[in-house]
Design a protein around this motif. Sequence first.
Motif, PDB file in Angstrom:
ATOM      1  N   PRO A  13      -9.223  10.145 -13.569  1.00  0.00           N
ATOM      2  CA  PRO A  13      -8.651   8.796 -13.576  1.00  0.00           C
ATOM      3  C   PRO A  13      -7.347   8.695 -14.377  1.00  0.00           C
ATOM      4  O   PRO A  13      -6.443   7.957 -13.990  1.00  0.00           O
ATOM      5  N   THR A  14      -7.257   9.459 -15.488  1.00  0.00           N
ATOM      6  CA  THR A  14      -6.032   9.396 -16.298  1.00  0.00           C
ATOM      7  C   THR A  14      -4.836   9.898 -15.494  1.00  0.00           C
ATOM      8  O   THR A  14      -3.753   9.310 -15.520  1.00  0.00           O
ATOM      9  N   ARG A  15      -5.058  10.996 -14.751  1.00  0.00           N
ATOM     10  CA  ARG A  15      -3.967  11.532 -13.929  1.00  0.00           C
ATOM     11  C   ARG A  15      -3.617  10.560 -12.802  1.00  0.00           C
ATOM     12  O   ARG A  15      -2.449  10.377 -12.462  1.00  0.00           O
ATOM     13  N   PHE A  16      -4.645   9.910 -12.247  1.00  0.00           N
ATOM     14  CA  PHE A  16      -4.408   8.900 -11.206  1.00  0.00           C
ATOM     15  C   PHE A  16      -3.556   7.755 -11.755  1.00  0.00           C
ATOM     16  O   PHE A  16      -2.616   7.301 -11.106  1.00  0.00           O
ATOM     17  N   MET A  17      -3.860   7.325 -12.993  1.00  0.00           N
ATOM     18  CA  MET A  17      -3.097   6.218 -13.593  1.00  0.00           C
ATOM     19  C   MET A  17      -1.646   6.634 -13.829  1.00  0.00           C
ATOM     20  O   MET A  17      -0.730   5.851 -13.613  1.00  0.00           O
ATOM     21  N   GLN A  18      -1.444   7.898 -14.277  1.00  0.00           N
ATOM     22  CA  GLN A  18      -0.072   8.379 -14.519  1.00  0.00           C
ATOM     23  C   GLN A  18       0.722   8.414 -13.212  1.00  0.00           C
ATOM     24  O   GLN A  18       1.867   7.974 -13.156  1.00  0.00           O
ATOM     25  N   LEU A  19       0.082   8.918 -12.170  1.00  0.00           N
ATOM     26  CA  LEU A  19       0.761   9.051 -10.880  1.00  0.00           C
ATOM     27  C   LEU A  19       1.089   7.681 -10.276  1.00  0.00           C
ATOM     28  O   LEU A  19       2.218   7.422  -9.845  1.00  0.00           O
ATOM     29  N   THR A  20       0.103   6.777 -10.275  1.00  0.00           N
ATOM     30  CA  THR A  20       0.313   5.484  -9.621  1.00  0.00           C
ATOM     31  C   THR A  20       1.177   4.549 -10.458  1.00  0.00           C
ATOM     32  O   THR A  20       1.632   3.530  -9.953  1.00  0.00           O
ATOM     33  N   ASP A  21       1.391   4.904 -11.719  1.00  0.00           N
ATOM     34  CA  ASP A  21       2.254   4.084 -12.576  1.00  0.00           C
ATOM     35  C   ASP A  21       3.647   3.936 -11.965  1.00  0.00           C
ATOM     36  O   ASP A  21       4.268   2.879 -12.041  1.00  0.00           O
ATOM     37  N   TRP A  22       4.132   5.008 -11.313  1.00  0.00           N
ATOM     38  CA  TRP A  22       5.440   4.908 -10.647  1.00  0.00           C
ATOM     39  C   TRP A  22       5.302   4.834  -9.127  1.00  0.00           C
ATOM     40  O   TRP A  22       6.117   4.235  -8.441  1.00  0.00           O
ATOM     41  N   LEU A  23       4.212   5.416  -8.599  1.00  0.00           N
ATOM     42  CA  LEU A  23       4.055   5.440  -7.140  1.00  0.00           C
ATOM     43  C   LEU A  23       3.736   4.048  -6.583  1.00  0.00           C
ATOM     44  O   LEU A  23       4.212   3.675  -5.505  1.00  0.00           O
ATOM     45  N   MET A  24       2.963   3.261  -7.331  1.00  0.00           N
ATOM     46  CA  MET A  24       2.565   1.937  -6.841  1.00  0.00           C
ATOM     47  C   MET A  24       3.768   0.997  -6.691  1.00  0.00           C
ATOM     48  O   MET A  24       3.962   0.424  -5.609  1.00  0.00           O
ATOM     49  N   PRO A  25       4.623   0.839  -7.741  1.00  0.00           N
ATOM     50  CA  PRO A  25       5.794  -0.039  -7.551  1.00  0.00           C
ATOM     51  C   PRO A  25       6.736   0.466  -6.454  1.00  0.00           C
ATOM     52  O   PRO A  25       7.297  -0.338  -5.698  1.00  0.00           O
ATOM     53  N   LEU A  26       6.877   1.807  -6.350  1.00  0.00           N
ATOM     54  CA  LEU A  26       7.746   2.375  -5.316  1.00  0.00           C
ATOM     55  C   LEU A  26       7.214   2.026  -3.921  1.00  0.00           C
ATOM     56  O   LEU A  26       7.960   1.583  -3.034  1.00  0.00           O
ATOM     57  N   THR A  27       5.900   2.200  -3.739  1.00  0.00           N
ATOM     58  CA  THR A  27       5.266   1.889  -2.449  1.00  0.00           C
ATOM     59  C   THR A  27       5.417   0.405  -2.131  1.00  0.00           C
ATOM     60  O   THR A  27       5.715   0.026  -0.992  1.00  0.00           O
ATOM     61  N   ALA A  28       5.220  -0.443  -3.157  1.00  0.00           N
ATOM     62  CA  ALA A  28       5.336  -1.891  -2.945  1.00  0.00           C
ATOM     63  C   ALA A  28       6.761  -2.252  -2.516  1.00  0.00           C
ATOM     64  O   ALA A  28       6.958  -3.076  -1.613  1.00  0.00           O
ATOM     65  N   ALA A  29       7.752  -1.609  -3.164  1.00  0.00           N
ATOM     66  CA  ALA A  29       9.152  -1.907  -2.828  1.00  0.00           C
ATOM     67  C   ALA A  29       9.455  -1.485  -1.391  1.00  0.00           C
ATOM     68  O   ALA A  29      10.115  -2.235  -0.635  1.00  0.00           O
ATOM     69  N   ILE A  30       8.976  -0.298  -0.988  1.00  0.00           N
ATOM     70  CA  ILE A  30       9.206   0.164   0.389  1.00  0.00           C
ATOM     71  C   ILE A  30       8.540  -0.814   1.372  1.00  0.00           C
ATOM     72  O   ILE A  30       9.110  -1.185   2.401  1.00  0.00           O
ATOM     73  N   ALA A  31       7.324  -1.276   1.027  1.00  0.00           N
ATOM     74  CA  ALA A  31       6.609  -2.214   1.900  1.00  0.00           C
ATOM     75  C   ALA A  31       7.416  -3.488   2.099  1.00  0.00           C
ATOM     76  O   ALA A  31       7.541  -3.990   3.232  1.00  0.00           O
ATOM     77  N   VAL A  32       7.992  -4.013   1.015  1.00  0.00           N
ATOM     78  CA  VAL A  32       8.763  -5.260   1.107  1.00  0.00           C
ATOM     79  C   VAL A  32       9.967  -5.071   2.042  1.00  0.00           C
ATOM     80  O   VAL A  32      10.231  -5.911   2.908  1.00  0.00           O
ATOM     81  N   VAL A  33      10.658  -3.926   1.895  1.00  0.00           N
ATOM     82  CA  VAL A  33      11.840  -3.666   2.732  1.00  0.00           C
ATOM     83  C   VAL A  33      11.434  -3.549   4.206  1.00  0.00           C
ATOM     84  O   VAL A  33      12.048  -4.167   5.090  1.00  0.00           O
ATOM     85  N   VAL A  34      10.385  -2.773   4.481  1.00  0.00           N
ATOM     86  CA  VAL A  34       9.974  -2.557   5.881  1.00  0.00           C
ATOM     87  C   VAL A  34       9.459  -3.861   6.495  1.00  0.00           C
ATOM     88  O   VAL A  34       9.782  -4.198   7.644  1.00  0.00           O
ATOM     89  N   ILE A  35       8.668  -4.643   5.717  1.00  0.00           N
ATOM     90  CA  ILE A  35       8.154  -5.912   6.255  1.00  0.00           C
ATOM     91  C   ILE A  35       9.311  -6.889   6.503  1.00  0.00           C
ATOM     92  O   ILE A  35       9.327  -7.603   7.512  1.00  0.00           O
ATOM     93  N   ALA A  36      10.300  -6.910   5.604  1.00  0.00           N
ATOM     94  CA  ALA A  36      11.465  -7.784   5.804  1.00  0.00           C
ATOM     95  C   ALA A  36      12.165  -7.419   7.113  1.00  0.00           C
ATOM     96  O   ALA A  36      12.530  -8.301   7.908  1.00  0.00           O
ATOM     97  N   ALA A  37      12.336  -6.111   7.355  1.00  0.00           N
ATOM     98  CA  ALA A  37      12.970  -5.663   8.605  1.00  0.00           C
ATOM     99  C   ALA A  37      12.099  -6.050   9.800  1.00  0.00           C
ATOM    100  O   ALA A  37      12.610  -6.548  10.824  1.00  0.00           O
ATOM    101  N   GLY A  38      10.794  -5.879   9.665  1.00  0.00           N
ATOM    102  CA  GLY A  38       9.869  -6.202  10.746  1.00  0.00           C
ATOM    103  C   GLY A  38       9.880  -7.687  11.073  1.00  0.00           C
ATOM    104  O   GLY A  38       9.895  -8.082  12.249  1.00  0.00           O
ATOM    105  N   LEU A  39       9.913  -8.525  10.025  1.00  0.00           N
ATOM    106  CA  LEU A  39       9.931  -9.976  10.256  1.00  0.00           C
ATOM    107  C   LEU A  39      11.247 -10.414  10.887  1.00  0.00           C
ATOM    108  O   LEU A  39      11.281 -11.305  11.739  1.00  0.00           O
ATOM    109  N   TYR A  40      12.342  -9.764  10.466  1.00  0.00           N
ATOM    110  CA  TYR A  40      13.642 -10.089  11.068  1.00  0.00           C
ATOM    111  C   TYR A  40      13.614  -9.781  12.568  1.00  0.00           C
ATOM    112  O   TYR A  40      14.003 -10.595  13.397  1.00  0.00           O
ATOM    113  N   LEU A  41      13.114  -8.581  12.903  1.00  0.00           N
ATOM    114  CA  LEU A  41      13.028  -8.193  14.320  1.00  0.00           C
ATOM    115  C   LEU A  41      12.101  -9.145  15.088  1.00  0.00           C
ATOM    116  O   LEU A  41      12.399  -9.554  16.214  1.00  0.00           O
TER     117      LEU A  41
END
Lengths: 258, 58
Positions: A13-41
């Motif tokens: 779990p400690t390694r999972f927390m270290q990894l997702t500490d940066w991976l989670m915000p990055l994934t969320a940011a990519i999701a926002v960009v892709v959904i924005a493009a999808g909604l525009y289309l």
Amino acid sequence: MQNQSITQRLANPTRFMQLTDWLMPLTAAIAVVVIAAGLYLALFVAPPDYQQGETVKIMFIHVPSAWLGMMGYLMIAISSFGLLVFRHPLADVSAKAAAPIGAAFTLLALITGSLWGKPMWGTYWVWDARLTSVLILFFLYLGLMALRSALDDESLAAKQAAVLGLVGVVILPIIKFSVDWWNTLHQPASVVKLDGPAIHSSILVPLLVNAVGFSILFLALHMKAMRNEVLRRRVKALRLAEVERAAKRERTAAAPAE
Amino acid sequence: MLAMIDLGPHAAYIWGSYGAVALVLAALVAWLWFDGRRQRRLLAELESRGVRRRSDRG
């Protein structure tokens, strides 16, 4: 170390927390960009359907919601298998975290479906096989969450929820093939078909962009929910340690008087 | 920009669907965010009282 699979490396779990500490915000940011493009289309580029007119725009959010409602349950089933068979330390965390997110997407599939049904079918709801099986999926999510909250013993709750999670996975093929097995008001599959999609690319592309965006969002939300669950378990462990320490102090203070 | 789109006679159903998605997803994100903050605060309080897990005590 290098021979370990990703699941083995993430078992800590400690390694999972270290990894997702940066991976989670990055994934969320990519999701926002892709959904924005999808909604525009979806809202500005996709043409109205020749039969359904502009209501086809509901499809761009209804179909991804329905897919993710099912994906959430698949994730619970795989995690349940991981817990029961491999005793993976994060499997139960993953199963527990996926339930409310999957339930939310299933609820959205039901709401957007009924808002699409009213203008197209003339009714918000019919008890046909597709709609009813998705409603059962929603109740399965609620059942899984209720089962966990009814049991204080976390490891017992984990095992029972895992068994229910695995048994309930039978609903997924029923949902998928309900439109083929029974006469339904709901239209048959038009994207995931053996002979390829039956939708024009001007409508298919925005749908797929939204589906990818929603899927990435699901992953980000799932990671966040898993992080919260790991923290909740740490809080619980610390509280137990605190109680144990207090009890030990009391015992040593009482000992000389005996 | 959104007001410029003419969605025809069924616009209310279409906007209702998009509104429902926005509302439910916003509620989900807010719940996860506040839950995370709450767990971190509880953890910090326990740690400030000197409580350690057995695995952290070495």
